[in-house]
Design an enzyme around this catalytic site. Structure first.
Site, PDB file in Angstrom:
ATOM      1  N   SER A 132       3.870  28.101  50.190  1.00 33.79           N
ATOM      2  CA  SER A 132       4.450  27.032  51.017  1.00 33.79           C
ATOM      3  C   SER A 132       5.742  26.598  50.340  1.00 33.79           C
ATOM      4  CB  SER A 132       3.489  25.842  51.076  1.00 33.79           C
ATOM      5  OG  SER A 132       4.131  24.689  51.583  1.00 33.79           O
ATOM      6  N   TYR A 145      -2.213  19.807  46.989  1.00 29.23           N
ATOM      7  CA  TYR A 145      -1.702  20.937  47.776  1.00 29.23           C
ATOM      8  C   TYR A 145      -0.490  21.540  47.068  1.00 29.23           C
ATOM      9  CZ  TYR A 145      -0.036  23.516  51.925  1.00 29.23           C
ATOM     10  OH  TYR A 145       0.380  24.494  52.805  1.00 29.23           O
TER      11      TYR A 145
END
Ligand SMILES: NC(=O)c1ccc[n+]([C@@H]2O[C@H](COP(=O)([O-])OP(=O)(O)OC[C@H]3O[C@@H](n4cnc5c(N)ncnc54)[C@H](OP(=O)(O)O)[C@@H]3O)[C@@H](O)[C@H]2O)c1
Length: 250
Positions: A132, A145
């Site tokens: 990401s 995350y």
């Protein structure tokens, strides 16, 4: 090299979003694609549409993925399954931290350990890790995350060193916002979630990410596309926050 030089692929997180789009794309290329996720009904539909082999399995089920890695000699591994929980580490609970580490990182390491040595032995293969932009940039989001995706980023780099001398390629895909179900999965499937993350934004689709992955896999065998960052044109990371103690920041 033509994608068709590869025969088999495993895509995790295949029941929706980017994973489902990658399955569709690789099936179109004629590969035997194994699609892994927990939702059996969504996988069955995908399999009916594409011919993929469904595996209704939790990616953290070590015995399950061990069996899969033993039964099939995978040429392509797409580590895509991922989860997020709202809030920073200041709001995190123990279960949320464990879940993100288990799915986003531990399972990726275990699948890599189980599948990549066979690729090295056969001197052929391609690992695609979906991290990401959260792996590289700081922005208001879930700290856990960011941490797990940053680990996947470093794993992708380190893996190329571990595989040095072998014709096994490693590609890290770093998406910014992509129009998928992830926002519903993280924040609830509500109109408010759609308004906050999707409605009115011009966003890459899951199929755009699948196209980028297909491009990396189809590159000549001598070419390793190591890292692709894909963002919406109207999204940019960055910024700097400074405030005086005890006063509101700018
Ligand atoms: N969409 C974005 O804006 C964006 C941006 C950057 C990075 N990413 C990354 O892209 C990847 C795909 O996300 P997406 O946007 O396509 O979201 P998504 O639609 O929510 O897909 C996530 C997939 O992961 C699977 N999954 C979750 N937990 C699992 C588990 N324990 N075992 C097996 N499969 C599991 C889900 O299937 P089941 O629920 O059926 O198990 C689903 O198929 C993720 O790694 C995400 O972090 C997405």
């Amino acid at each position: 090299m033509p994608i068709s030089d590869y025969k088999t692929a495993l895509v995790t997180g295949a029941s929706s979003g980017i994973g489902a789009a990658v399955v569709e794309r690789l099936c179109r290329e004629g590969l035997e694609v194994h699609a892994l996720a927990r939702r059996a009904d969504a996988l069955a539909q995908l399999a009916g549409r594409t011919g993929a082999v469904p595996h209704a399995l939790d990616v953290t089920d070590l015995d399950g993925i061990r069996r899969l890695a033993r039964d099939v000699a995978f040429d392509i591994l797409v580590n895509n399954a991922g989860v997020d929980r709202p809030g920073s580490i200041l709001q995190a609970d123990a279960a949320g931290i464990d879940l993100l580490v288990d799915v986003n990182l531990r399972a990726v390491l275990q699948l890599t350990r189980l599948i990549v040595p066979g690729m090295a032995e056969r001197n052929r293969g391609h690992v695609v890790n979906i991290s990401s932009i959260a792996a590289a940039y700081n922005f208001g989001g879930n700290t856990t995350y960011h941490a797990t995706k940053a680990a996947v980023h470093m794993l992708s780099r380190q893996l190329r060193i571990d595989l040095f001398g072998k014709m096994v390629r490693v590609t890290e895909i770093c998406p910014g916002r992509v129009a998928t179900e992830i926002f519903a999965h993280v924040h609830g499937d509500t109109a408010e979630t759609r308004a906050r993350f999707l409605d009115g934004f011009a966003l890459p689709l899951a199929s755009d990410i699948a196209d980028a992955i297909a491009f990396a896999i189809a590159a000549p065998a001598a070419v390793n596309i190591g890292h692709i960052e894909i963002m919406p044109t109207l999204q940019v990371p960055g910024g700097l926050s400074t405030m005086r103690a005890g006063q509101p920041g700018d």
